[in-house]
Design a protein around this motif. Structure first.
Motif, PDB file in Angstrom:
ATOM      1  N   ILE A  18       0.832  -1.202   0.000  1.00 52.21           N
ATOM      2  CA  ILE A  18       0.000   0.000   0.000  1.00 52.21           C
ATOM      3  C   ILE A  18       0.867   1.254   0.000  1.00 52.21           C
ATOM      4  CG2 ILE A  18      -1.635   1.337   1.403  1.00 52.21           C
ATOM      5  CD1 ILE A  18      -2.849  -1.454   2.196  1.00 52.21           C
ATOM      6  N   LEU A  19       1.927   1.252   0.815  1.00 57.31           N
ATOM      7  CA  LEU A  19       2.838   2.399   0.837  1.00 57.31           C
ATOM      8  C   LEU A  19       3.480   2.604  -0.534  1.00 57.31           C
ATOM      9  CD1 LEU A  19       4.529   1.836   4.304  1.00 57.31           C
ATOM     10  CD2 LEU A  19       2.873   3.623   3.714  1.00 57.31           C
ATOM     11  N   ARG A  20       3.882   1.503  -1.183  1.00 60.92           N
ATOM     12  CA  ARG A  20       4.514   1.588  -2.500  1.00 60.92           C
ATOM     13  C   ARG A  20       3.522   2.077  -3.549  1.00 60.92           C
ATOM     14  NH1 ARG A  20       4.804  -2.069  -6.395  1.00 60.92           N
ATOM     15  NH2 ARG A  20       4.140  -3.735  -5.013  1.00 60.92           N
ATOM     16  N   GLU A  21       2.313   1.559  -3.533  1.00 63.63           N
ATOM     17  CA  GLU A  21       1.293   1.964  -4.504  1.00 63.63           C
ATOM     18  C   GLU A  21       0.935   3.439  -4.385  1.00 63.63           C
ATOM     19  OE1 GLU A  21      -1.938  -0.712  -3.811  1.00 63.63           O
ATOM     20  OE2 GLU A  21      -1.032  -2.319  -4.998  1.00 63.63           O
ATOM     21  N   ASN A  22       1.146   4.001  -3.202  1.00 68.11           N
ATOM     22  CA  ASN A  22       0.813   5.408  -2.981  1.00 68.11           C
ATOM     23  C   ASN A  22       2.032   6.318  -3.025  1.00 68.11           C
ATOM     24  OD1 ASN A  22      -2.201   5.684  -2.365  1.00 68.11           O
ATOM     25  ND2 ASN A  22      -1.584   3.807  -1.334  1.00 68.11           N
ATOM     26  N   GLY A  23       3.151   5.795  -3.480  1.00 68.67           N
ATOM     27  CA  GLY A  23       4.336   6.608  -3.710  1.00 68.67           C
ATOM     28  C   GLY A  23       5.115   6.999  -2.473  1.00 68.67           C
ATOM     29  N   LEU A  24       4.895   6.296  -1.367  1.00 69.57           N
ATOM     30  CA  LEU A  24       5.569   6.664  -0.126  1.00 69.57           C
ATOM     31  C   LEU A  24       6.875   5.907   0.091  1.00 69.57           C
ATOM     32  CD1 LEU A  24       2.414   6.922   2.130  1.00 69.57           C
ATOM     33  CD2 LEU A  24       3.610   8.748   0.932  1.00 69.57           C
ATOM     34  N   VAL A  25       7.014   4.748  -0.557  1.00 73.89           N
ATOM     35  CA  VAL A  25       8.266   3.985  -0.530  1.00 73.89           C
ATOM     36  C   VAL A  25       8.500   3.409  -1.921  1.00 73.89           C
ATOM     37  CG1 VAL A  25       8.111   3.357   1.924  1.00 73.89           C
ATOM     38  CG2 VAL A  25       7.212   1.795   0.199  1.00 73.89           C
ATOM     39  N   THR A  26       9.763   3.088  -2.202  1.00 74.40           N
ATOM     40  CA  THR A  26      10.114   2.338  -3.402  1.00 74.40           C
ATOM     41  C   THR A  26      10.794   1.064  -2.945  1.00 74.40           C
ATOM     42  OG1 THR A  26      12.264   3.429  -3.596  1.00 74.40           O
ATOM     43  CG2 THR A  26      10.422   4.409  -4.811  1.00 74.40           C
ATOM     44  N   ARG A  27      10.901   0.114  -3.847  1.00 76.93           N
ATOM     45  CA  ARG A  27      11.601  -1.113  -3.475  1.00 76.93           C
ATOM     46  C   ARG A  27      12.751  -1.343  -4.440  1.00 76.93           C
ATOM     47  NH1 ARG A  27       7.104  -5.717  -4.943  1.00 76.93           N
ATOM     48  NH2 ARG A  27       7.085  -5.309  -7.171  1.00 76.93           N
ATOM     49  N   GLU A  28      13.815  -1.920  -3.893  1.00 82.79           N
ATOM     50  CA  GLU A  28      15.011  -2.216  -4.670  1.00 82.79           C
ATOM     51  C   GLU A  28      15.477  -3.609  -4.300  1.00 82.79           C
ATOM     52  OE1 GLU A  28      17.859   0.716  -3.512  1.00 82.79           O
ATOM     53  OE2 GLU A  28      16.596   2.385  -4.101  1.00 82.79           O
ATOM     54  N   ARG A  29      15.870  -4.367  -5.289  1.00 84.13           N
ATOM     55  CA  ARG A  29      16.430  -5.700  -5.030  1.00 84.13           C
ATOM     56  C   ARG A  29      17.895  -5.568  -4.668  1.00 84.13           C
ATOM     57  NH1 ARG A  29      14.170 -10.130  -4.572  1.00 84.13           N
ATOM     58  NH2 ARG A  29      12.228 -10.523  -5.614  1.00 84.13           N
ATOM     59  N   SER A  30      18.298  -6.351  -3.696  1.00 78.55           N
ATOM     60  CA  SER A  30      19.702  -6.453  -3.303  1.00 78.55           C
ATOM     61  C   SER A  30      19.987  -7.932  -3.107  1.00 78.55           C
ATOM     62  CB  SER A  30      19.958  -5.664  -2.022  1.00 78.55           C
ATOM     63  OG  SER A  30      21.306  -5.801  -1.619  1.00 78.55           O
ATOM     64  N   GLY A  31      20.449  -8.585  -4.166  1.00 81.33           N
ATOM     65  CA  GLY A  31      20.633 -10.033  -4.095  1.00 81.33           C
ATOM     66  C   GLY A  31      19.290 -10.708  -3.926  1.00 81.33           C
ATOM     67  N   ARG A  32      19.159 -11.487  -2.869  1.00 79.34           N
ATOM     68  CA  ARG A  32      17.899 -12.189  -2.608  1.00 79.34           C
ATOM     69  C   ARG A  32      16.951 -11.380  -1.729  1.00 79.34           C
ATOM     70  NH1 ARG A  32      19.207 -18.190  -0.808  1.00 79.34           N
ATOM     71  NH2 ARG A  32      17.036 -17.918  -0.283  1.00 79.34           N
ATOM     72  N   SER A  33      17.395 -10.201  -1.309  1.00 82.99           N
ATOM     73  CA  SER A  33      16.582  -9.360  -0.423  1.00 82.99           C
ATOM     74  C   SER A  33      15.911  -8.239  -1.205  1.00 82.99           C
ATOM     75  CB  SER A  33      17.458  -8.730   0.658  1.00 82.99           C
ATOM     76  OG  SER A  33      18.065  -9.720   1.437  1.00 82.99           O
ATOM     77  N   VAL A  34      14.860  -7.707  -0.634  1.00 81.32           N
ATOM     78  CA  VAL A  34      14.189  -6.528  -1.185  1.00 81.32           C
ATOM     79  C   VAL A  34      14.279  -5.440  -0.133  1.00 81.32           C
ATOM     80  CG1 VAL A  34      12.031  -5.570  -2.040  1.00 81.32           C
ATOM     81  CG2 VAL A  34      12.605  -7.944  -2.543  1.00 81.32           C
ATOM     82  N   LEU A  35      14.802  -4.299  -0.544  1.00 83.66           N
ATOM     83  CA  LEU A  35      14.936  -3.165   0.374  1.00 83.66           C
ATOM     84  C   LEU A  35      13.867  -2.136   0.041  1.00 83.66           C
ATOM     85  CD1 LEU A  35      18.804  -2.735   0.106  1.00 83.66           C
ATOM     86  CD2 LEU A  35      17.527  -4.063   1.797  1.00 83.66           C
ATOM     87  N   TYR A  36      13.233  -1.608   1.056  1.00 82.16           N
ATOM     88  CA  TYR A  36      12.235  -0.559   0.857  1.00 82.16           C
ATOM     89  C   TYR A  36      12.836   0.751   1.324  1.00 82.16           C
ATOM     90  CZ  TYR A  36       8.734  -3.978  -0.315  1.00 82.16           C
ATOM     91  OH  TYR A  36       8.030  -4.964  -0.946  1.00 82.16           O
ATOM     92  N   VAL A  37      12.690   1.776   0.474  1.00 79.71           N
ATOM     93  CA  VAL A  37      13.299   3.081   0.726  1.00 79.71           C
ATOM     94  C   VAL A  37      12.203   4.135   0.704  1.00 79.71           C
ATOM     95  CG1 VAL A  37      14.982   4.752  -0.116  1.00 79.71           C
ATOM     96  CG2 VAL A  37      15.412   2.304  -0.400  1.00 79.71           C
TER      97      VAL A  37
END
Length: 51
Positions: A18-37
């Motif tokens: 929900i946060l991502r869909e509303n532009g409040l966070v983005t996600r980035e892959r780091s190897g096997r992990s996903v980081l939210y910024v």
């Protein structure tokens, strides 16, 4: 994160979606992990809310 917040992993996933869909966070892959910024919009919302 789920353990630290005492919620289920699916609940964390739903909230982050929900946060991502509303532009409040983005996600980035780091190897096997996903980081939210936090985005500038998310930061502005925190400032307005007094956080």
């Amino acid at each position: 994160m789920a353990g630290a917040l005492a919620v289920t992993p699916s609940a964390v996933s739903q909230h982050l979606r929900i946060l991502r869909e509303n532009g409040l966070v983005t996600r980035e892959r780091s190897g096997r992990s996903v980081l939210y910024v936090i985005t500038p919009l998310g930061e502005a919302l925190i400032r307005v809310a007094g956080g």
